[in-house]
Design a protein around this motif. Sequence first.
Motif, PDB file in Angstrom:
ATOM      1  N   TYR A 109       0.964  -1.180  -0.139  1.00  0.00           N
ATOM      2  CA  TYR A 109       0.093   0.048  -0.141  1.00  0.00           C
ATOM      3  C   TYR A 109       0.894   1.197  -0.157  1.00  0.00           C
ATOM      4  CZ  TYR A 109       0.281   0.092   5.212  1.00  0.00           C
ATOM      5  OH  TYR A 109       0.303   0.095   6.690  1.00  0.00           O
TER       6      TYR A 109
ATOM      7  N   GLY B 248      -0.158  -4.365   3.783  1.00  0.00           N
ATOM      8  CA  GLY B 248      -0.080  -3.296   4.786  1.00  0.00           C
ATOM      9  C   GLY B 248      -1.258  -3.244   5.740  1.00  0.00           C
ATOM     10  N   ALA B 249      -0.959  -3.037   6.922  1.00  0.00           N
ATOM     11  CA  ALA B 249      -2.059  -3.155   7.840  1.00  0.00           C
ATOM     12  C   ALA B 249      -2.528  -1.885   8.692  1.00  0.00           C
ATOM     13  CB  ALA B 249      -1.845  -4.253   8.852  1.00  0.00           C
ATOM     14  N   TYR B 250      -1.524  -0.660   8.591  1.00  0.00           N
ATOM     15  CA  TYR B 250      -1.888   0.400   9.263  1.00  0.00           C
ATOM     16  C   TYR B 250      -2.662   1.405   8.712  1.00  0.00           C
ATOM     17  CZ  TYR B 250       1.888  -1.998  12.142  1.00  0.00           C
ATOM     18  OH  TYR B 250       2.401  -2.881  13.042  1.00  0.00           O
TER      19      TYR B 250
ATOM     20  N   ALA C   5       2.961 -12.819   1.230  1.00  0.00           N
ATOM     21  CA  ALA C   5       2.344 -12.814   2.494  1.00  0.00           C
ATOM     22  C   ALA C   5       0.604 -12.347   2.177  1.00  0.00           C
ATOM     23  CB  ALA C   5       2.630 -11.983   3.595  1.00  0.00           C
TER      24      ALA C   5
ATOM     25  N   TYR D  50       2.090 -17.189  10.097  1.00  0.00           N
ATOM     26  CA  TYR D  50       2.464 -16.257  11.464  1.00  0.00           C
ATOM     27  C   TYR D  50       1.830 -16.822  12.414  1.00  0.00           C
ATOM     28  CZ  TYR D  50       3.654 -11.585  12.581  1.00  0.00           C
ATOM     29  OH  TYR D  50       4.186 -10.321  13.479  1.00  0.00           O
TER      30      TYR D  50
HETATM   31  P1  FDA Z   1      -7.346  -8.682   2.253  1.00  0.00           P
HETATM   32  O1  FDA Z   1      -7.571  -8.694   3.863  1.00  0.00           O
HETATM   33  O2  FDA Z   1      -7.686  -7.623   1.222  1.00  0.00           O
HETATM   34  O3  FDA Z   1      -8.039  -9.941   1.853  1.00  0.00           O
HETATM   35  C1  FDA Z   1      -8.261 -10.353   0.582  1.00  0.00           C
HETATM   36  C2  FDA Z   1      -9.356 -11.680   0.494  1.00  0.00           C
HETATM   37  O4  FDA Z   1      -8.759 -12.876   1.122  1.00  0.00           O
HETATM   38  C3  FDA Z   1     -10.733 -11.460   0.880  1.00  0.00           C
HETATM   39  O5  FDA Z   1     -11.662 -10.935   0.142  1.00  0.00           O
HETATM   40  C4  FDA Z   1     -10.971 -12.868   1.022  1.00  0.00           C
HETATM   41  O6  FDA Z   1     -11.228 -13.346  -0.288  1.00  0.00           O
HETATM   42  C5  FDA Z   1      -9.641 -13.516   1.610  1.00  0.00           C
HETATM   43  N1  FDA Z   1      -9.618 -13.498   2.939  1.00  0.00           N
HETATM   44  C6  FDA Z   1      -9.178 -12.804   3.611  1.00  0.00           C
HETATM   45  N2  FDA Z   1      -9.315 -12.950   5.210  1.00  0.00           N
HETATM   46  C7  FDA Z   1      -9.851 -14.351   5.132  1.00  0.00           C
HETATM   47  C8  FDA Z   1     -10.681 -14.863   6.126  1.00  0.00           C
HETATM   48  N3  FDA Z   1     -10.496 -14.569   7.375  1.00  0.00           N
HETATM   49  N4  FDA Z   1     -11.311 -16.025   5.647  1.00  0.00           N
HETATM   50  C9  FDA Z   1     -11.662 -16.261   4.157  1.00  0.00           C
HETATM   51  N5  FDA Z   1     -11.026 -15.628   3.243  1.00  0.00           N
HETATM   52  C10 FDA Z   1     -10.092 -14.611   3.723  1.00  0.00           C
HETATM   53  N6  FDA Z   1       1.293  -6.246   7.716  1.00  0.00           N
HETATM   54  C11 FDA Z   1       2.113  -5.103   8.017  1.00  0.00           C
HETATM   55  O7  FDA Z   1       1.711  -3.971   7.883  1.00  0.00           O
HETATM   56  N7  FDA Z   1       3.463  -5.274   8.545  1.00  0.00           N
HETATM   57  C12 FDA Z   1       3.861  -6.880   8.610  1.00  0.00           C
HETATM   58  O8  FDA Z   1       4.941  -6.910   8.821  1.00  0.00           O
HETATM   59  C13 FDA Z   1       2.818  -7.769   8.289  1.00  0.00           C
HETATM   60  N8  FDA Z   1       3.347  -8.974   8.306  1.00  0.00           N
HETATM   61  C14 FDA Z   1       2.243  -9.896   7.994  1.00  0.00           C
HETATM   62  C15 FDA Z   1       2.861 -11.352   7.773  1.00  0.00           C
HETATM   63  C16 FDA Z   1       2.041 -12.327   7.232  1.00  0.00           C
HETATM   64  C17 FDA Z   1       2.301 -13.568   7.274  1.00  0.00           C
HETATM   65  C18 FDA Z   1       0.709 -11.823   6.613  1.00  0.00           C
HETATM   66  C19 FDA Z   1      -0.078 -12.855   6.039  1.00  0.00           C
HETATM   67  C20 FDA Z   1       0.289 -10.432   6.675  1.00  0.00           C
HETATM   68  C21 FDA Z   1       1.141  -9.733   7.185  1.00  0.00           C
HETATM   69  N9  FDA Z   1       0.789  -8.364   7.385  1.00  0.00           N
HETATM   70  C22 FDA Z   1       1.648  -7.373   7.954  1.00  0.00           C
HETATM   71  C23 FDA Z   1      -0.791  -7.831   7.211  1.00  0.00           C
HETATM   72  C24 FDA Z   1      -1.220  -7.421   5.937  1.00  0.00           C
HETATM   73  O9  FDA Z   1      -0.385  -6.307   5.412  1.00  0.00           O
HETATM   74  C25 FDA Z   1      -2.549  -7.419   5.696  1.00  0.00           C
HETATM   75  O10 FDA Z   1      -3.202  -6.424   6.338  1.00  0.00           O
HETATM   76  C26 FDA Z   1      -3.469  -8.764   5.813  1.00  0.00           C
HETATM   77  O11 FDA Z   1      -2.478  -9.788   5.264  1.00  0.00           O
HETATM   78  C27 FDA Z   1      -4.552  -8.640   5.246  1.00  0.00           C
HETATM   79  O12 FDA Z   1      -4.379  -8.464   3.811  1.00  0.00           O
HETATM   80  P2  FDA Z   1      -4.609  -9.659   2.580  1.00  0.00           P
HETATM   81  O13 FDA Z   1      -3.669  -9.721   1.768  1.00  0.00           O
HETATM   82  O14 FDA Z   1      -4.747 -11.006   3.524  1.00  0.00           O
HETATM   83  O15 FDA Z   1      -5.905  -9.276   1.908  1.00  0.00           O
END
Ligand code: FDA
Length: 321
Positions: free
Chosen positions: A177, A200-202, A237, A288
Amino acid sequence: MPPALLRSAVLAASRSARVERLVSSAPVSRDVVRRFVGGPDRTSAVAAARELIATGLTVSLDHLGEDCTDRDRARAVVTEYTELLRALAEAGLVERVEPLAARAEVSVKLSAIGQALPVDGEKLALDHARAICRAAADVGATVTLDMEDHTTTDSTLGILRELRVDFPDVGAVLQAYLRRTEGDCRDLATAGSRVRLCKGAYREPESVAYTKRLDVDLSYVRCLNILMSGAGYPMIATHDPRLIEIAAERAKFHGKSAGSEFEFQLLYGIRPDEQRRLAENQHTVRVYVPYGAQWYGYLMRRLAERPANLAFFARAVAGRG
Ligand code: FDA
């Protein structure tokens, strides 16, 4: 409430001490926390790691706690990681699976080990991170530096560079992001460089980050392309089925072998079926696993990501989950 506003409100709450007190003291069903957190202490975290590894997965363990503003607490976190690494080795869980990482490794937030301290914070975090890397190297494990909000990105990448002089397998995290991240991917896509790519999560301002989902996803794909075409070891991830599919396709296109030249990473408790499916398809899959008593900030970020999680949490707080 529109999803973007809801996400923003939950992320704001994740930084509020008042809301933290309220939520932490609510009679939250232990199952809610247990769904996303490996356990309250080291012993339960090692047990969770053992269970996952027994099913063919690999893990990265994260001791929960961030924004540490106290030197003694920062030191205590280093001790916790050192003890954790020893416990993982004693449990026989740090055997290498790929050339670059062990079955069990640790993820570290620099803010938990002193980065945010006003005097010497960065130097303290570097010294502490070095101690954790040494403890990991002693047992054959690896370390990945989590990435936090954008005000810390330069400092974290600076510390990463210093650590990699002695510990070249220290992993970096880049957040799709952020507008700067394509450039950071180019810098880090070098031989032996482990790079976790996440969305990205913040809560970030538009000046530094894409705020629309589609723009974040498009940036993720551009970053994926850079990492997959480079000489490093990408760690993908995401739980996003579309991005997982695109990553596998891009890896094939760029000639990166599944199982040894890149890996998928997912969070504990999220899409466990997909974790197993990917592992059955010969991919290295790292889960994780956060653990410890300070689950509040972590849990709130997970809730912000998915309204379904929020509803599950709200039902549980109300005693109906
Ligand atoms: P998003 O949340 O947009 O979800 C996309 C799609 O995934 C959904 O529409 C759905 O289809 C599916 N989905 C998601 N959650 C689901 C669920 N519970 N059940 C079923 N389907 C689901 N962030 C950061 O800022 N710093 C960091 O160091 C890290 N480290 C990190 C490590 C690891 C191993 C992971 C997986 C993630 C991180 N993150 C992180 C968090 C990351 O930035 C992000 O906020 C989350 O992974 C959520 O984003 P997604 O890519 O999963 O997609």
